[in-house]
Design a protein around this motif. Structure first.
Motif, short mmCIF file in Angstrom:
data_model
loop_
_atom_site.label_atom_id
_atom_site.label_comp_id
_atom_site.label_asym_id
_atom_site.label_seq_id
_atom_site.Cartn_x
_atom_site.Cartn_y
_atom_site.Cartn_z
N UNK A 102 0.88 -1.25 -0.05
CA UNK A 102 0.07 0.17 0.05
C UNK A 102 0.92 1.26 -0.13
N UNK A 103 1.91 1.07 0.69
CA UNK A 103 2.86 2.23 0.86
C UNK A 103 3.64 2.45 -0.72
N UNK A 134 -3.99 -8.92 -6.08
CA UNK A 134 -4.22 -10.36 -6.27
C UNK A 134 -2.88 -11.15 -5.86
N UNK A 135 -1.81 -10.74 -6.28
CA UNK A 135 -0.70 -11.53 -6.25
C UNK A 135 0.01 -11.29 -4.93
N UNK A 136 -0.41 -10.53 -4.14
CA UNK A 136 -0.16 -10.40 -2.79
C UNK A 136 -0.78 -10.71 -1.59
N UNK A 137 -2.09 -11.22 -2.17
CA UNK A 137 -3.57 -11.32 -1.23
C UNK A 137 -3.71 -10.33 -0.27
N UNK A 138 -3.61 -9.15 -0.89
CA UNK A 138 -4.13 -7.67 -0.11
C UNK A 138 -5.39 -7.65 -0.52
N UNK A 143 -4.83 -1.31 -1.22
CA UNK A 143 -3.94 -1.10 -2.54
C UNK A 143 -4.44 0.13 -3.26
N UNK A 144 -5.74 0.23 -3.42
CA UNK A 144 -6.12 1.03 -4.50
C UNK A 144 -6.34 2.48 -3.82
N UNK A 198 -6.34 3.83 4.64
CA UNK A 198 -6.75 2.39 3.80
C UNK A 198 -6.62 1.24 4.77
N UNK A 199 -5.73 1.21 5.75
CA UNK A 199 -5.57 0.01 6.64
C UNK A 199 -6.61 0.08 7.56
#
Length: 447
Positions: A102-103, A134-138, A143-144, A198-199
């Motif tokens: 996210x950072x 998708x690739x980091x399962x976040x 992320x957005x 976001x978190x």
């Protein structure tokens, strides 16, 4: 004109704009045009001056900003088509690691957001947000939202965005100092509204609907032959570097000397952007194997969607000019000065009001700076650079439903309207209020 009449006309005009755009779903340009004319006529302007005033305001704004919009859009298109945006995203996200994706997206948004409009930057980067999530399962929102927050901060507070350039002109601010303070103040705002919020909110919002857009991008293969990270970042930052060089020209060369004129010339916004765009044609185009015909097609294709943006920016300038020429702006200004409203707060409030009225951050900033600029000219002790930043902060307030970005984010992320209000509208509001807060603190030290 009495203060009561002026405020009444301005409030009525703003309410009319909100109702006609948000409720009746009329074209924003038509609404701004007709309401501007009606306001001027109601204020007593001669009918033969009304249209001329609107045209003068729109022409002044577009004469300054039209070239910037076109060149910034072309630069963004080359960044997308060459894979430059992919290269920046992959490099930074790999360096940041899985737990700090996210950072990483916030940093990517700050970089990519410099030369392009929010809407363009969002379209460029949302595929990368889908892929990284998708690739980091976040969670996708984690992320957005930082990416969106960073794009919004650069759009509102860091030149060479068109709105900030209009405010620079209205307040007679220094470009280099505005970029410097925009980065210093904007970065912590992006952190608060992006990764931190976001978190907090991502675990509380559950996206249940299937998102075909996400599936499409997740299955997309990243091109193998991407441009280098260094040359891509250099191309994006080159207009900012040239403008910074122009802003310090008088400190490193003799005023009015040939080197001084040259530095001012290359540091001009239009020249800096055209040089960066031409550079992108080579390093992100020809050097990547694109033909001249393909590059021409890219630059022609990307200009179409900017037509409405240009019309809205021009209409915002026309609306602001009608307020000035009709005497409404002067009456409100005199009342504000009499009420001793701090100028930074007044500029922020004006931007917030216009933002809610028409939805466009660019129109909000250009209109508010057009009204507050003359007040600053008769005031002292207020930094023009902070005026630019605080007006930009107010221009993104609330993320209202009459803003195209609201619906863009909702559709891309597969959110409901209430979910978009809890996420995106809050992000934009955090940017607005912390922008005002940090600018007020900075005003203690900067004059």
């Amino acid at each position: 004109m009495t203060t009561t009449l002026a405020i009444g006309l301005a409030v009525t005009a703003i309410i009319a704009i909100i109702v006609l755009i948000a409720y009746f779903r009329l074209n924003p340009f038509i609404v701004l045009f007709t309401v501007s004319l009606a306001l001027a006529l109601a204020a007593g302007m001669p009918a033969d001056h009304v249209v001329a005033s609107f045209e003068a305001g729109a022409g002044h704004v577009l004469g300054h900003v039209g070239t910037v919009i076109a060149l910034g859009t072309m630069l963004g298109k080359m960044l997308a088509e060459s894979g430059g945006a992919d290269r920046i995203a992959l490099t930074i996200s790999q360096a940041a690691g899985r737990e700090r994706v996210d950072w990483a997206m916030m940093i990517i948004g700050l970089l990519v957001g410099l030369p392009v409009f929010f809407e363009v930057g969002f379209v460029l980067l949302i595929p990368l947000a889908f892929v990284l999530a998708a690739r980091t399962d976040t969670p996708l929102l984690r992320v957005a939202l930082p990416m969106g927050a960073a794009l919004s901060v650069t759009h509102a507070m860091v030149p060479p965005h068109p709105a900030t350039l209009l405010a620079l002109s209205a307040y007679h601010a220094n470009t280099g100092r505005t970029i410097f303070w925009g980065v210093i103040i904007g970065t912590p705002i992006a952190i608060i509204a992006g990764p931190l919020y976001g978190r907090f909110i991502a675990p509380r919002i559950h996206i249940t609907e299937a998102n075909p857009l996400a599936e499409q991008f997740i299955s997309r293969e990243v091109p193998k032959n991407l441009p280098g990270f260094g040359i891509t970042v250099f191309t994006i930052l080159s207009p900012v570097m040239l403008m910074l060089i122009g802003s310090v020209a008088d400190h490193v060369t003799a005023v009015h000397s040939a080197p001084n004129r040259l530095l001012h010339f290359v540091g001009n916004t239009d020249i800096a952007l055209v040089l960066a765009t031409v550079l992108s044609f080579y390093v992100l185009g020809i050097a990547r194997g694109f033909s001249r015909e393909t590059i021409l097609r890219f630059t022609n294709e990307c200009l179409g969607p900017t037509a409405l943006i240009m019309l809205l920016v021009g209409a915002g300038g026309g609306f602001g000019r009608e307020l000035v020429d009709s005497g409404v702006s002067k009456a409100i200004t005199d009342a504000a000065l009499g009420a001793h409203v701090p100028l930074l707060i007044l500029a922020w409030l004006l931007a917030v009001i216009v933002r809610v009225a028409c939805g466009s951050a660019t129109v909000a900033m250009s209109t508010a700076s057009g009204i507050a600029g003359p007040i600053l000219a008769h005031s002292s002790g207020v930094s023009p650079e902070l005026m630019v930043l605080v007006t930009g902060a107010g221009s993104v307030a609330f993320g209202p439903m009459n803003d195209a970005g609201f619906w863009q984010l909702k559709e891309y992320l597969g959110l409901t309207v209430p979910q978009t209000l809890k996420t995106w509208s809050v992000v934009e509001t955090l940017i607005a209020f912390f922008g005002l807060f940090f600018c007020l603190i900075a005003s203690i030290f900067i004059h």
